[in-house]
Scaffold this motif. Structure first.
Motif, PDB file in Angstrom:
ATOM      1  N   THR A 197      -9.692  74.752 -19.298  1.00 32.27           N
ATOM      2  CA  THR A 197      -9.834  73.567 -20.140  1.00 32.27           C
ATOM      3  C   THR A 197      -8.622  72.662 -20.032  1.00 32.27           C
ATOM      4  O   THR A 197      -8.666  71.509 -20.472  1.00 32.27           O
ATOM      5  CB  THR A 197     -10.041  73.976 -21.613  1.00 32.27           C
ATOM      6  OG1 THR A 197      -8.928  74.788 -22.030  1.00 32.27           O
ATOM      7  CG2 THR A 197     -11.328  74.780 -21.774  1.00 32.27           C
ATOM      8  N   ILE A 198      -7.544  73.167 -19.465  1.00 31.19           N
ATOM      9  CA  ILE A 198      -6.335  72.375 -19.214  1.00 31.19           C
ATOM     10  C   ILE A 198      -5.597  73.028 -18.059  1.00 31.19           C
ATOM     11  O   ILE A 198      -5.615  74.250 -17.899  1.00 31.19           O
ATOM     12  CB  ILE A 198      -5.426  72.286 -20.469  1.00 31.19           C
ATOM     13  CG1 ILE A 198      -4.285  71.287 -20.261  1.00 31.19           C
ATOM     14  CG2 ILE A 198      -4.919  73.668 -20.850  1.00 31.19           C
ATOM     15  CD1 ILE A 198      -4.729  69.857 -20.155  1.00 31.19           C
ATOM     16  N   SER A 199      -4.970  72.223 -17.220  1.00 30.84           N
ATOM     17  CA  SER A 199      -4.244  72.735 -16.061  1.00 30.84           C
ATOM     18  C   SER A 199      -3.384  71.609 -15.505  1.00 30.84           C
ATOM     19  O   SER A 199      -3.721  70.433 -15.662  1.00 30.84           O
ATOM     20  CB  SER A 199      -5.229  73.231 -14.990  1.00 30.84           C
ATOM     21  OG  SER A 199      -4.544  73.548 -13.779  1.00 30.84           O
ATOM     22  N   PRO A 200      -2.259  71.933 -14.839  1.00 30.16           N
ATOM     23  CA  PRO A 200      -1.479  70.878 -14.187  1.00 30.16           C
ATOM     24  C   PRO A 200      -2.102  70.421 -12.875  1.00 30.16           C
ATOM     25  O   PRO A 200      -1.653  69.455 -12.274  1.00 30.16           O
ATOM     26  CB  PRO A 200      -0.125  71.560 -13.935  1.00 30.16           C
ATOM     27  CG  PRO A 200      -0.473  73.004 -13.770  1.00 30.16           C
ATOM     28  CD  PRO A 200      -1.604  73.255 -14.724  1.00 30.16           C
ATOM     29  N   THR A 201      -3.163  71.125 -12.423  1.00 33.88           N
ATOM     30  CA  THR A 201      -3.779  70.855 -11.130  1.00 33.88           C
ATOM     31  C   THR A 201      -5.183  70.290 -11.292  1.00 33.88           C
ATOM     32  O   THR A 201      -5.982  70.815 -12.074  1.00 33.88           O
ATOM     33  CB  THR A 201      -3.842  72.137 -10.281  1.00 33.88           C
ATOM     34  OG1 THR A 201      -2.552  72.721 -10.199  1.00 33.88           O
ATOM     35  CG2 THR A 201      -4.336  71.831  -8.871  1.00 33.88           C
ATOM     36  N   LEU A 202      -5.482  69.239 -10.526  1.00 31.72           N
ATOM     37  CA  LEU A 202      -6.827  68.675 -10.469  1.00 31.72           C
ATOM     38  C   LEU A 202      -7.413  68.922  -9.089  1.00 31.72           C
ATOM     39  O   LEU A 202      -6.703  68.893  -8.080  1.00 31.72           O
ATOM     40  CB  LEU A 202      -6.807  67.164 -10.728  1.00 31.72           C
ATOM     41  CG  LEU A 202      -6.322  66.665 -12.080  1.00 31.72           C
ATOM     42  CD1 LEU A 202      -6.443  65.137 -12.121  1.00 31.72           C
ATOM     43  CD2 LEU A 202      -7.114  67.287 -13.218  1.00 31.72           C
ATOM     44  N   GLU A 233       0.989  69.322 -17.658  1.00 31.88           N
ATOM     45  CA  GLU A 233      -0.447  69.376 -17.857  1.00 31.88           C
ATOM     46  C   GLU A 233      -0.997  68.089 -18.471  1.00 31.88           C
ATOM     47  O   GLU A 233      -2.109  67.660 -18.130  1.00 31.88           O
ATOM     48  CB  GLU A 233      -0.811  70.566 -18.748  1.00 31.88           C
ATOM     49  CG  GLU A 233      -0.594  71.912 -18.075  1.00 31.88           C
ATOM     50  CD  GLU A 233      -0.911  73.083 -18.993  1.00 31.88           C
ATOM     51  OE1 GLU A 233      -0.979  72.862 -20.224  1.00 31.88           O
ATOM     52  OE2 GLU A 233      -1.114  74.206 -18.485  1.00 31.88           O
ATOM     53  N   ASP A 234      -0.228  67.454 -19.362  1.00 34.64           N
ATOM     54  CA  ASP A 234      -0.739  66.235 -19.983  1.00 34.64           C
ATOM     55  C   ASP A 234      -0.848  65.094 -18.976  1.00 34.64           C
ATOM     56  O   ASP A 234      -1.684  64.200 -19.128  1.00 34.64           O
ATOM     57  CB  ASP A 234       0.135  65.830 -21.180  1.00 34.64           C
ATOM     58  CG  ASP A 234       1.593  65.609 -20.799  1.00 34.64           C
ATOM     59  OD1 ASP A 234       1.978  65.960 -19.665  1.00 34.64           O
ATOM     60  OD2 ASP A 234       2.362  65.109 -21.641  1.00 34.64           O
ATOM     61  N   GLN A 235      -0.038  65.128 -17.923  1.00 37.65           N
ATOM     62  CA  GLN A 235      -0.160  64.133 -16.865  1.00 37.65           C
ATOM     63  C   GLN A 235      -1.470  64.318 -16.103  1.00 37.65           C
ATOM     64  O   GLN A 235      -2.162  63.347 -15.780  1.00 37.65           O
ATOM     65  CB  GLN A 235       1.029  64.235 -15.911  1.00 37.65           C
ATOM     66  CG  GLN A 235       2.374  63.956 -16.575  1.00 37.65           C
ATOM     67  CD  GLN A 235       3.556  64.331 -15.705  1.00 37.65           C
ATOM     68  OE1 GLN A 235       3.402  65.024 -14.691  1.00 37.65           O
ATOM     69  NE2 GLN A 235       4.747  63.882 -16.090  1.00 37.65           N
ATOM     70  N   PHE A 260     -10.354  70.033 -13.719  1.00 39.93           N
ATOM     71  CA  PHE A 260      -9.180  70.896 -13.716  1.00 39.93           C
ATOM     72  C   PHE A 260      -9.410  72.062 -12.757  1.00 39.93           C
ATOM     73  O   PHE A 260     -10.527  72.554 -12.613  1.00 39.93           O
ATOM     74  CB  PHE A 260      -8.899  71.444 -15.109  1.00 39.93           C
ATOM     75  CG  PHE A 260      -8.385  70.419 -16.082  1.00 39.93           C
ATOM     76  CD1 PHE A 260      -7.202  69.734 -15.837  1.00 39.93           C
ATOM     77  CD2 PHE A 260      -9.084  70.128 -17.242  1.00 39.93           C
ATOM     78  CE1 PHE A 260      -6.720  68.785 -16.729  1.00 39.93           C
ATOM     79  CE2 PHE A 260      -8.619  69.191 -18.147  1.00 39.93           C
ATOM     80  CZ  PHE A 260      -7.431  68.508 -17.885  1.00 39.93           C
ATOM     81  N   SER A 261      -8.350  72.496 -12.120  1.00 44.97           N
ATOM     82  CA  SER A 261      -8.420  73.619 -11.183  1.00 44.97           C
ATOM     83  C   SER A 261      -7.515  74.749 -11.665  1.00 44.97           C
ATOM     84  O   SER A 261      -6.427  74.492 -12.196  1.00 44.97           O
ATOM     85  CB  SER A 261      -7.978  73.175  -9.785  1.00 44.97           C
ATOM     86  OG  SER A 261      -7.854  74.294  -8.919  1.00 44.97           O
ATOM     87  N   PRO A 262      -7.932  76.012 -11.467  1.00 49.53           N
ATOM     88  CA  PRO A 262      -7.072  77.136 -11.856  1.00 49.53           C
ATOM     89  C   PRO A 262      -5.910  77.371 -10.893  1.00 49.53           C
ATOM     90  O   PRO A 262      -5.031  78.182 -11.169  1.00 49.53           O
ATOM     91  CB  PRO A 262      -8.039  78.326 -11.833  1.00 49.53           C
ATOM     92  CG  PRO A 262      -9.063  77.954 -10.816  1.00 49.53           C
ATOM     93  CD  PRO A 262      -9.230  76.464 -10.940  1.00 49.53           C
ATOM     94  N   VAL A 263      -5.884  76.668  -9.769  1.00 52.45           N
ATOM     95  CA  VAL A 263      -4.845  76.894  -8.755  1.00 52.45           C
ATOM     96  C   VAL A 263      -3.516  76.321  -9.221  1.00 52.45           C
ATOM     97  O   VAL A 263      -3.416  75.126  -9.510  1.00 52.45           O
ATOM     98  CB  VAL A 263      -5.242  76.260  -7.412  1.00 52.45           C
ATOM     99  CG1 VAL A 263      -4.156  76.516  -6.370  1.00 52.45           C
ATOM    100  CG2 VAL A 263      -6.577  76.797  -6.930  1.00 52.45           C
ATOM    101  N   THR A 264      -2.510  77.160  -9.302  1.00 48.02           N
ATOM    102  CA  THR A 264      -1.153  76.706  -9.611  1.00 48.02           C
ATOM    103  C   THR A 264      -0.136  77.195  -8.580  1.00 48.02           C
ATOM    104  O   THR A 264       0.989  76.712  -8.545  1.00 48.02           O
ATOM    105  CB  THR A 264      -0.700  77.189 -11.010  1.00 48.02           C
ATOM    106  OG1 THR A 264      -0.813  78.615 -11.080  1.00 48.02           O
ATOM    107  CG2 THR A 264      -1.560  76.558 -12.105  1.00 48.02           C
ATOM    108  N   ASP A 265      -0.530  78.148  -7.733  1.00 47.24           N
ATOM    109  CA  ASP A 265       0.356  78.661  -6.690  1.00 47.24           C
ATOM    110  C   ASP A 265      -0.374  78.504  -5.355  1.00 47.24           C
ATOM    111  O   ASP A 265      -1.241  79.299  -5.013  1.00 47.24           O
ATOM    112  CB  ASP A 265       0.708  80.126  -6.945  1.00 47.24           C
ATOM    113  CG  ASP A 265       1.747  80.645  -5.966  1.00 47.24           C
ATOM    114  OD1 ASP A 265       2.052  79.944  -4.971  1.00 47.24           O
ATOM    115  OD2 ASP A 265       2.259  81.762  -6.168  1.00 47.24           O
ATOM    116  N   PHE A 266      -0.035  77.465  -4.603  1.00 48.59           N
ATOM    117  CA  PHE A 266      -0.740  77.187  -3.356  1.00 48.59           C
ATOM    118  C   PHE A 266      -0.369  78.168  -2.252  1.00 48.59           C
ATOM    119  O   PHE A 266      -1.066  78.241  -1.233  1.00 48.59           O
ATOM    120  CB  PHE A 266      -0.483  75.744  -2.916  1.00 48.59           C
ATOM    121  CG  PHE A 266      -1.202  74.740  -3.769  1.00 48.59           C
ATOM    122  CD1 PHE A 266      -2.535  74.458  -3.555  1.00 48.59           C
ATOM    123  CD2 PHE A 266      -0.547  74.094  -4.807  1.00 48.59           C
ATOM    124  CE1 PHE A 266      -3.208  73.545  -4.347  1.00 48.59           C
ATOM    125  CE2 PHE A 266      -1.210  73.178  -5.603  1.00 48.59           C
ATOM    126  CZ  PHE A 266      -2.548  72.908  -5.377  1.00 48.59           C
TER     127      PHE A 266
END
Length: 269
Positions: free
Chosen positions: A41-46, A119-121, A143-149
């Protein structure tokens, strides 16, 4: 039992949650997958699904009329797209990484992943992208669950020996040139600090090793790793990064999603 489920969450041993969706934010089975896709529902990644259309997407190296395309033209086309997307998304906050997939499978072709520092960005960018079009096609963003590419990318592709080709289920990330990367990411203070340190004088005998390490750091930065350990980062930067909830590791994310699953089951009972 709870500890065991948390330890296998997002792995092949997990028969409930989809490991591919957890790692790369996409699954070849889509909504027909037998395992759960826990959409954040929230993530720094799109994830901007199937957004990049390369000029030779039907047949690699050949245009729609069957004529060969100069690889330099393909790269120029890609870098024009990359810069355009970076400039537009950069209006909403600092971009830590922008990755475009070179895969050919339907669920990954042309996927664009943008990771913001906060995340707000990402939330502001997602809201602004709703209902918008790019090159006459609607933008499909979520939103994507990926935070470590580093967990999501194909290591064999980076070494030019992936035997699955474009249909690999891990990211084949297209690379941009060094000058464009410097132009786009060089506006951020953290990148400038890293680059200034890499230019420090070194003995001539070690120049080749230094250049190789610099290339590795550049590649890590492009993927979001920033090429430095936590001990090498300035104290102020470590404190600022630690405040963001997006910095949690895989175990924390697994535990949090497991908690969501338990709460969902409790509500349904």
């Amino acid at each position: 039992m709870a500890e065991h489920l948390a330890s296998i969450f997002g792995t092949e041993k997990d028969r409930v949650n989809c490991p591919f969706y957890f790692k790369i934010g996409a699954c070849r089975h889509g909504d027909r997958c037998s395992r759960l896709h826990n959409r954040p529902t929230i993530s720094p990644t799109l994830l901007l699904s199937n957004m990049y259309h390369r000029p030779d997407m039907i047949t690699p190296g050949v245009d729609a009329q069957g004529q060969p395309i100069d690889p330099r033209k393909i790269q120029e086309h890609f870098e024009d797209f990359y810069e355009d997307i970076f400039e537009e998304l950069g209006k909403f906050g600092e971009i830590e990484s922008l990755n475009v997939c070179d895969n050919l499978a339907d669920h990954m072709i042309g996927n664009v992943y943008v990771q913001f520092r906060e995340e707000d960005q990402a939330a502001a960018a997602l809201q602004a992208l709703q209902g918008r079009f790019y090159s006459g096609r609607p933008i499909i963003a979520d939103f994507s669950p990926v935070t470590d590419f580093r967990e999501a990318t194909c290591r064999q592709y980076e070494e030019n020996n992936c035997n699955r080709g474009g249909y690999c289920n891990f990211m084949h990330v297209k690379m941009i040139g060094r000058e464009l990367r410097k132009k786009l990411f060089g506006r951020y203070r953290g990148y400038r600090i890293r680059r200034s340190r890499s230019r420090s004088a070194s003995p001539k005998g070690h120049r080749r090793d230094s250049d190789r390490r610099e290339r590795d750091r550049d590649r890590d930065y492009y993927r979001g790793g920033h090429g430095r350990s936590s001990r090498e980062r300035p104290e102020k930067e470590r404190k600022r990064r630690s405040r963001s909830p997006a910095r949690e590791g895989s175990e924390e994310r697994r535990a949090r999603i497991e908690q969501w699953n338990r709460e969902k089951e409790a509500r349904e009972q």
